[in-house]
Design a protein around this motif. Structure first.
Motif, PDB file in Angstrom:
ATOM      1  N   ALA A  54      32.525  47.285  41.852  1.00  0.00           N
ATOM      2  CA  ALA A  54      33.787  47.107  42.571  1.00  0.00           C
ATOM      3  C   ALA A  54      34.817  46.419  41.683  1.00  0.00           C
ATOM      4  O   ALA A  54      36.002  46.771  41.704  1.00  0.00           O
ATOM      5  CB  ALA A  54      33.543  46.297  43.838  1.00  0.00           C
ATOM      6  N   CYS A  55      34.364  45.447  40.886  1.00  0.00           N
ATOM      7  CA  CYS A  55      35.297  44.758  39.990  1.00  0.00           C
ATOM      8  C   CYS A  55      35.819  45.702  38.912  1.00  0.00           C
ATOM      9  O   CYS A  55      37.012  45.677  38.581  1.00  0.00           O
ATOM     10  CB  CYS A  55      34.625  43.547  39.368  1.00  0.00           C
ATOM     11  N   MET A  56      34.949  46.541  38.363  1.00  0.00           N
ATOM     12  CA  MET A  56      35.410  47.488  37.350  1.00  0.00           C
ATOM     13  C   MET A  56      36.390  48.498  37.954  1.00  0.00           C
ATOM     14  O   MET A  56      37.388  48.859  37.316  1.00  0.00           O
ATOM     15  CB  MET A  56      34.225  48.218  36.725  1.00  0.00           C
ATOM     16  N   LYS A  57      36.137  48.933  39.176  1.00  0.00           N
ATOM     17  CA  LYS A  57      37.063  49.865  39.833  1.00  0.00           C
ATOM     18  C   LYS A  57      38.436  49.217  40.004  1.00  0.00           C
ATOM     19  O   LYS A  57      39.472  49.829  39.720  1.00  0.00           O
ATOM     20  CB  LYS A  57      36.500  50.287  41.185  1.00  0.00           C
ATOM     21  N   GLY A  58      38.428  47.960  40.460  1.00  0.00           N
ATOM     22  CA  GLY A  58      39.698  47.256  40.624  1.00  0.00           C
ATOM     23  C   GLY A  58      40.387  47.015  39.296  1.00  0.00           C
ATOM     24  O   GLY A  58      41.607  47.161  39.188  1.00  0.00           O
ATOM     25  N   LEU A  59      39.612  46.663  38.271  1.00  0.00           N
ATOM     26  CA  LEU A  59      40.191  46.413  36.955  1.00  0.00           C
ATOM     27  C   LEU A  59      40.853  47.667  36.410  1.00  0.00           C
ATOM     28  O   LEU A  59      41.984  47.618  35.895  1.00  0.00           O
ATOM     29  CB  LEU A  59      39.103  45.926  36.006  1.00  0.00           C
ATOM     30  N   ARG A  60      40.161  48.792  36.520  1.00  0.00           N
ATOM     31  CA  ARG A  60      40.721  50.048  36.005  1.00  0.00           C
ATOM     32  C   ARG A  60      41.944  50.483  36.804  1.00  0.00           C
ATOM     33  O   ARG A  60      42.841  51.136  36.253  1.00  0.00           O
ATOM     34  CB  ARG A  60      39.653  51.141  36.030  1.00  0.00           C
ATOM     35  N   SER A  61      42.000  50.126  38.083  1.00  0.00           N
ATOM     36  CA  SER A  61      43.133  50.543  38.919  1.00  0.00           C
ATOM     37  C   SER A  61      44.448  49.921  38.458  1.00  0.00           C
ATOM     38  O   SER A  61      45.525  50.462  38.741  1.00  0.00           O
ATOM     39  CB  SER A  61      42.872  50.183  40.385  1.00  0.00           C
ATOM     40  N   VAL A  62      44.371  48.790  37.757  1.00  0.00           N
ATOM     41  CA  VAL A  62      45.588  48.153  37.241  1.00  0.00           C
ATOM     42  C   VAL A  62      45.672  48.244  35.719  1.00  0.00           C
ATOM     43  O   VAL A  62      46.530  47.611  35.103  1.00  0.00           O
ATOM     44  CB  VAL A  62      45.676  46.676  37.692  1.00  0.00           C
ATOM     45  N   GLY A  63      44.789  49.050  35.120  1.00  0.00           N
ATOM     46  CA  GLY A  63      44.786  49.188  33.668  1.00  0.00           C
ATOM     47  C   GLY A  63      44.315  47.947  32.951  1.00  0.00           C
ATOM     48  O   GLY A  63      44.625  47.731  31.764  1.00  0.00           O
ATOM     49  N   GLY A  64      43.522  47.131  33.638  1.00  0.00           N
ATOM     50  CA  GLY A  64      43.104  45.857  33.078  1.00  0.00           C
ATOM     51  C   GLY A  64      42.246  45.977  31.840  1.00  0.00           C
ATOM     52  O   GLY A  64      42.349  45.149  30.919  1.00  0.00           O
ATOM     53  N   GLU A  65      41.389  47.007  31.786  1.00  0.00           N
ATOM     54  CA  GLU A  65      40.529  47.152  30.614  1.00  0.00           C
ATOM     55  C   GLU A  65      41.348  47.465  29.362  1.00  0.00           C
ATOM     56  O   GLU A  65      41.016  47.022  28.257  1.00  0.00           O
ATOM     57  CB  GLU A  65      39.439  48.211  30.853  1.00  0.00           C
ATOM     58  N   ARG A  66      42.454  48.199  29.529  1.00  0.00           N
ATOM     59  CA  ARG A  66      43.332  48.498  28.391  1.00  0.00           C
ATOM     60  C   ARG A  66      44.098  47.245  27.960  1.00  0.00           C
ATOM     61  O   ARG A  66      44.302  47.016  26.764  1.00  0.00           O
ATOM     62  CB  ARG A  66      44.301  49.623  28.753  1.00  0.00           C
ATOM     63  N   VAL A  67      44.538  46.462  28.932  1.00  0.00           N
ATOM     64  CA  VAL A  67      45.240  45.220  28.626  1.00  0.00           C
ATOM     65  C   VAL A  67      44.332  44.285  27.828  1.00  0.00           C
ATOM     66  O   VAL A  67      44.742  43.707  26.807  1.00  0.00           O
ATOM     67  CB  VAL A  67      45.722  44.533  29.915  1.00  0.00           C
ATOM     68  N   ILE A  68      43.085  44.135  28.278  1.00  0.00           N
ATOM     69  CA  ILE A  68      42.134  43.277  27.568  1.00  0.00           C
ATOM     70  C   ILE A  68      41.937  43.773  26.141  1.00  0.00           C
ATOM     71  O   ILE A  68      41.975  42.995  25.185  1.00  0.00           O
ATOM     72  CB  ILE A  68      40.795  43.223  28.327  1.00  0.00           C
ATOM     73  N   GLY A  69      41.725  45.077  25.988  1.00  0.00           N
ATOM     74  CA  GLY A  69      41.515  45.649  24.666  1.00  0.00           C
ATOM     75  C   GLY A  69      42.699  45.448  23.746  1.00  0.00           C
ATOM     76  O   GLY A  69      42.538  45.105  22.559  1.00  0.00           O
TER      77      GLY A  69
END
Length: 211
Positions: A54-69
């Motif tokens: 659920a956290c990964m789904k939410g993170l990807r919904s706001v582009g969070g994984e790209r921001v972190i990278g």
């Protein structure tokens, strides 16, 4: 000037207590899902409570994984807390379901192997020498945990030989698990520093002091 910290709001996390704790640590804090603000801030805090998937789904919904990278590629500080630490690893496995994480560190988040789960309450840590995160913290201090899953094995073979090895802090609940990691601009804790009293406040001040 006080450093600017964004707490990433992606639908998961103990946002307000983290906001207050980081403010007390000496930063100006904004809670937002805006990727531009998250990229431009001096520090980014990634919280997380609940299930890995659920956290990964939410993170990807706001582009969070790209921001972190993008932040890490530019050497810009990121701090993960609880599931916000777990999602930085390669994958999570819950109830037989495998979910890909951000892949910043090797390892699998899996159910703790202990007589009592969840692991809820105060615990001591085994902190490596040279830690900046735990600088000035008494080795006997306890920190507050609430989790059923964790990283039980650090996959050293997958580490990049061209960069310094991460500093890995361990705790034990049934078996050892990863309690914190420091790796260049990327730091994370499985425990909740914002709920860990004076010791947790010192950790957050140590992080804010690097910004």
């Amino acid at each position: 000037m006080r450093p600017r910290v964004v707490i990433l709001d992606y639908g998961s996390g103990n946002l307000r207590s983290a906001e207050r704790a980081v403010q007390r640590a000496g930063a100006d804090v904004t809670v937002t899902a805006d990727p531009h603000a998250a990229l431009e801030a001096d520090g980014l805090l990634v919280p997380g409570v609940g299930a890995f998937a659920a956290c990964m789904k939410g993170l990807r919904s706001v582009g969070g994984e790209r921001v972190i990278g993008k932040r890490l590629a530019g050497g810009r500080p990121v701090l993960g807390i609880c599931v916000g630490m777990q999602i930085l690893f390669d994958r999570g496995v819950e109830h037989g379901v495998r979910t890909e994480g951000c892949g910043e560190w090797p390892g699998t988040v899996e159910r703790l192997r202990a007589p009592i789960v969840p692991h809820m309450g105060w615990n001591t840590l085994d902190v490596p020498e040279g830690s900046r995160l735990f600088a000035g913290v008494d080795p006997a201090e306890r920190f507050y945990f609430v989790h059923s899953y964790g990283v039980l094995d650090w996959e050293l073979a997958a580490d990049n030989p061209h960069i310094p090895a991460p500093l890995v802090t361990w705790a034990r609940h049934g078996e050892p698990f990863v309690a914190a990691v420091e790796n260049g601009p990327l730091w994370a804790t499985q425990f909740h520093p914002e709920k860990s009293g004076d010791a947790g406040a010192r950790l957050l001040a140590n992080w804010v002091g690097t910004l």
